[in-house]
Design a protein around this motif. Structure first.
Motif, PDB file in Angstrom:
ATOM      1  N   MET A 112       0.822  -1.193   0.000  1.00 34.93           N
ATOM      2  CA  MET A 112       0.000   0.000   0.000  1.00 34.93           C
ATOM      3  C   MET A 112       0.867   1.259   0.000  1.00 34.93           C
ATOM      4  O   MET A 112       0.491   2.259  -0.580  1.00 34.93           O
ATOM      5  CB  MET A 112      -0.927  -0.013   1.214  1.00 34.93           C
ATOM      6  N   LEU A 113       2.033   1.204   0.641  1.00 37.30           N
ATOM      7  CA  LEU A 113       2.920   2.369   0.672  1.00 37.30           C
ATOM      8  C   LEU A 113       3.618   2.612  -0.661  1.00 37.30           C
ATOM      9  O   LEU A 113       4.329   3.595  -0.808  1.00 37.30           O
ATOM     10  CB  LEU A 113       3.983   2.206   1.763  1.00 37.30           C
ATOM     11  N   LYS A 114       3.435   1.730  -1.619  1.00 34.01           N
ATOM     12  CA  LYS A 114       4.040   1.918  -2.941  1.00 34.01           C
ATOM     13  C   LYS A 114       3.338   3.034  -3.723  1.00 34.01           C
ATOM     14  O   LYS A 114       3.889   3.576  -4.665  1.00 34.01           O
ATOM     15  CB  LYS A 114       3.979   0.623  -3.759  1.00 34.01           C
ATOM     16  N   LYS A 115       2.125   3.371  -3.330  1.00 36.28           N
ATOM     17  CA  LYS A 115       1.357   4.377  -4.061  1.00 36.28           C
ATOM     18  C   LYS A 115       1.724   5.777  -3.575  1.00 36.28           C
ATOM     19  O   LYS A 115       1.609   6.080  -2.383  1.00 36.28           O
ATOM     20  CB  LYS A 115      -0.139   4.140  -3.879  1.00 36.28           C
ATOM     21  N   PRO A 116       2.156   6.657  -4.503  1.00 36.24           N
ATOM     22  CA  PRO A 116       2.535   8.016  -4.102  1.00 36.24           C
ATOM     23  C   PRO A 116       1.416   8.788  -3.395  1.00 36.24           C
ATOM     24  O   PRO A 116       1.689   9.567  -2.489  1.00 36.24           O
ATOM     25  CB  PRO A 116       2.924   8.686  -5.429  1.00 36.24           C
ATOM     26  N   PHE A 117       0.162   8.554  -3.801  1.00 39.67           N
ATOM     27  CA  PHE A 117      -0.931   9.277  -3.156  1.00 39.67           C
ATOM     28  C   PHE A 117      -1.063   8.885  -1.687  1.00 39.67           C
ATOM     29  O   PHE A 117      -1.277   9.742  -0.824  1.00 39.67           O
ATOM     30  CB  PHE A 117      -2.260   9.036  -3.889  1.00 39.67           C
ATOM     31  N   ILE A 118      -0.900   7.608  -1.390  1.00 39.84           N
ATOM     32  CA  ILE A 118      -0.958   7.141   0.001  1.00 39.84           C
ATOM     33  C   ILE A 118       0.191   7.739   0.803  1.00 39.84           C
ATOM     34  O   ILE A 118       0.008   8.187   1.942  1.00 39.84           O
ATOM     35  CB  ILE A 118      -0.933   5.595   0.063  1.00 39.84           C
ATOM     36  N   LEU A 119       1.382   7.775   0.201  1.00 39.59           N
ATOM     37  CA  LEU A 119       2.530   8.394   0.874  1.00 39.59           C
ATOM     38  C   LEU A 119       2.281   9.890   1.110  1.00 39.59           C
ATOM     39  O   LEU A 119       2.685  10.430   2.131  1.00 39.59           O
ATOM     40  CB  LEU A 119       3.809   8.182   0.064  1.00 39.59           C
ATOM     41  N   SER A 120       1.609  10.539   0.164  1.00 37.71           N
ATOM     42  CA  SER A 120       1.275  11.957   0.335  1.00 37.71           C
ATOM     43  C   SER A 120       0.311  12.169   1.493  1.00 37.71           C
ATOM     44  O   SER A 120       0.457  13.115   2.272  1.00 37.71           O
ATOM     45  CB  SER A 120       0.654  12.523  -0.945  1.00 37.71           C
ATOM     46  N   LEU A 121      -0.684  11.302   1.600  1.00 42.51           N
ATOM     47  CA  LEU A 121      -1.625  11.389   2.716  1.00 42.51           C
ATOM     48  C   LEU A 121      -0.912  11.137   4.052  1.00 42.51           C
ATOM     49  O   LEU A 121      -1.182  11.819   5.047  1.00 42.51           O
ATOM     50  CB  LEU A 121      -2.775  10.398   2.542  1.00 42.51           C
ATOM     51  N   MET A 122       0.001  10.161   4.053  1.00 46.95           N
ATOM     52  CA  MET A 122       0.772   9.882   5.257  1.00 46.95           C
ATOM     53  C   MET A 122       1.635  11.094   5.613  1.00 46.95           C
ATOM     54  O   MET A 122       1.685  11.507   6.772  1.00 46.95           O
ATOM     55  CB  MET A 122       1.654   8.650   5.047  1.00 46.95           C
ATOM     56  N   LEU A 123       2.272  11.676   4.614  1.00 47.64           N
ATOM     57  CA  LEU A 123       3.082  12.878   4.816  1.00 47.64           C
ATOM     58  C   LEU A 123       2.231  14.017   5.375  1.00 47.64           C
ATOM     59  O   LEU A 123       2.636  14.700   6.319  1.00 47.64           O
ATOM     60  CB  LEU A 123       3.725  13.294   3.494  1.00 47.64           C
ATOM     61  N   PHE A 124       1.042  14.203   4.832  1.00 43.58           N
ATOM     62  CA  PHE A 124       0.133  15.242   5.298  1.00 43.58           C
ATOM     63  C   PHE A 124      -0.234  15.023   6.766  1.00 43.58           C
ATOM     64  O   PHE A 124      -0.181  15.949   7.581  1.00 43.58           O
ATOM     65  CB  PHE A 124      -1.126  15.256   4.416  1.00 43.58           C
ATOM     66  N   GLY A 125      -0.598  13.790   7.111  1.00 40.63           N
ATOM     67  CA  GLY A 125      -0.960  13.477   8.497  1.00 40.63           C
ATOM     68  C   GLY A 125       0.200  13.667   9.459  1.00 40.63           C
ATOM     69  O   GLY A 125       0.039  14.247  10.542  1.00 40.63           O
ATOM     70  N   ILE A 126       1.372  13.195   9.070  1.00 33.19           N
ATOM     71  CA  ILE A 126       2.556  13.343   9.929  1.00 33.19           C
ATOM     72  C   ILE A 126       2.902  14.818  10.105  1.00 33.19           C
ATOM     73  O   ILE A 126       3.218  15.254  11.214  1.00 33.19           O
ATOM     74  CB  ILE A 126       3.751  12.557   9.352  1.00 33.19           C
ATOM     75  N   SER A 127       2.809  15.595   9.024  1.00 31.12           N
ATOM     76  CA  SER A 127       3.150  17.018   9.136  1.00 31.12           C
ATOM     77  C   SER A 127       2.172  17.765  10.037  1.00 31.12           C
ATOM     78  O   SER A 127       2.574  18.649  10.797  1.00 31.12           O
ATOM     79  CB  SER A 127       3.237  17.676   7.760  1.00 31.12           C
ATOM     80  N   ILE A 128       0.903  17.407   9.988  1.00 25.95           N
ATOM     81  CA  ILE A 128      -0.076  18.039  10.879  1.00 25.95           C
ATOM     82  C   ILE A 128       0.224  17.681  12.328  1.00 25.95           C
ATOM     83  O   ILE A 128       0.214  18.548  13.211  1.00 25.95           O
ATOM     84  CB  ILE A 128      -1.514  17.641  10.497  1.00 25.95           C
ATOM     85  N   LEU A 129       0.504  16.412  12.578  1.00 25.19           N
ATOM     86  CA  LEU A 129       0.830  15.968  13.935  1.00 25.19           C
ATOM     87  C   LEU A 129       2.068  16.693  14.466  1.00 25.19           C
ATOM     88  O   LEU A 129       2.072  17.193  15.596  1.00 25.19           O
ATOM     89  CB  LEU A 129       1.037  14.453  13.955  1.00 25.19           C
ATOM     90  N   ILE A 130       3.107  16.776  13.655  1.00 18.76           N
ATOM     91  CA  ILE A 130       4.333  17.462  14.076  1.00 18.76           C
ATOM     92  C   ILE A 130       4.071  18.950  14.285  1.00 18.76           C
ATOM     93  O   ILE A 130       4.574  19.541  15.244  1.00 18.76           O
ATOM     94  CB  ILE A 130       5.460  17.224  13.055  1.00 18.76           C
ATOM     95  N   ALA A 131       3.283  19.571  13.409  1.00 22.14           N
ATOM     96  CA  ALA A 131       2.958  20.992  13.566  1.00 22.14           C
ATOM     97  C   ALA A 131       2.200  21.241  14.870  1.00 22.14           C
ATOM     98  O   ALA A 131       2.452  22.242  15.559  1.00 22.14           O
ATOM     99  CB  ALA A 131       2.143  21.480  12.373  1.00 22.14           C
ATOM    100  N   ILE A 132       1.303  20.353  15.216  1.00 25.20           N
ATOM    101  CA  ILE A 132       0.568  20.488  16.483  1.00 25.20           C
ATOM    102  C   ILE A 132       1.520  20.371  17.664  1.00 25.20           C
ATOM    103  O   ILE A 132       1.468  21.172  18.608  1.00 25.20           O
ATOM    104  CB  ILE A 132      -0.563  19.435  16.572  1.00 25.20           C
ATOM    105  N   LYS A 167      10.804   0.011   4.784  1.00 29.21           N
ATOM    106  CA  LYS A 167       9.898  -1.072   4.392  1.00 29.21           C
ATOM    107  C   LYS A 167      10.373  -1.784   3.130  1.00 29.21           C
ATOM    108  O   LYS A 167      10.355  -3.012   3.059  1.00 29.21           O
ATOM    109  CB  LYS A 167       8.487  -0.535   4.183  1.00 29.21           C
ATOM    110  N   TYR A 168      10.794  -1.019   2.111  1.00 29.11           N
ATOM    111  CA  TYR A 168      11.109  -1.611   0.812  1.00 29.11           C
ATOM    112  C   TYR A 168      12.604  -1.732   0.521  1.00 29.11           C
ATOM    113  O   TYR A 168      12.982  -2.277  -0.516  1.00 29.11           O
ATOM    114  CB  TYR A 168      10.417  -0.817  -0.308  1.00 29.11           C
ATOM    115  N   LYS A 169      13.445  -1.199   1.380  1.00 29.14           N
ATOM    116  CA  LYS A 169      14.908  -1.290   1.262  1.00 29.14           C
ATOM    117  C   LYS A 169      15.461  -0.617   0.007  1.00 29.14           C
ATOM    118  O   LYS A 169      16.534  -0.950  -0.462  1.00 29.14           O
ATOM    119  CB  LYS A 169      15.389  -2.753   1.293  1.00 29.14           C
TER     120      LYS A 169
END
Length: 139
Positions: free
Chosen positions: A1-21, A58-60
C-alpha cells in the motif's frame, strides 16, 4: 500500500499536521515567538524525511525521482484543497491575499518535500547498509 505516491502523500500530510501540532504546543508552552510559516516549514521538512525513512525501511530502496515528484505534487494538491476550503470558510475575497497565503508558500513547501524525501531515504539506506555490514562481520 505504501508503494502508491498518493498514500505516501496522505501519510506525509498526516505526519506534518501531527508534528505541527506538537511544535505549536511546545512553542506555546515555552512562549517562543515564531511565525506559523516557520512551524509549517519545520514540520513539513521533518515529516517528509520521516516518510522517506519509513518507505525505505519497508522496501529497502530509496524513492526514485518520479515518485518524489508525484508525492510532492499530490501533497501540493492536498494543501491547495485544504487551503481553499479554509479560505472559503473564512470568506476571504482578495485574490492577491489568496495567492500570498496559499500558492507561493505551498510551492516552497513542495520543493522542501522533494529534497527532504530524498534525505530521509538516504539516511535510512545508510543505516541499513551499516546494519548489513555489522551482520556480515559478526557471522
Amino acid at each position: 500500500m505504501l508503494k502508491k505516491p498518493f498514500i505516501l502523500s496522505l501519510m506525509l500530510f498526516g505526519i506534518s499536521i501531527l508534528i505541527a501540532i506538537i511544535f505549536s504546543i511546545f512553542i506555546t508552552l515555552f512562549k517562543i515567538n515564531i511565525g506559523s510559516f516557520i512551524i509549517a516549514i519545520a514540520a513539513t521538512n521533518l515529516a517528509a524525511a520521516i516518510t522517506g525513512t519509513i518507505y525505505t525501511g519497508k522496501y529497502k530502496v530509496a524513492l526514485n525521482k518520479n515518485e518524489k515528484i508525484k508525492i510532492s505534487g499530490y501533497y501540493f494538491a492536498i494543501q491547495i484543497i485544504t487551503s481553499t476550503c479554509l479560505i472559503y470558510l473564512l470568506k476571504i475575497k482578495s485574490i492577491e491575499l489568496i495567492m500570498a497565503i496559499t500558492l507561493i508558500p505551498l510551492f516552497l513547501l513542495t520543493l522542501i518535500i522533494y529534497f527532504s524525501l530524498g534525505r530521509g531515504c538516504k539516511t535510512k539506506l545508510r543505516e541499513l547498509e551499516k546494519k548489513e555490514l555489522l551482520n556480515k562481520s559478526s557471522v
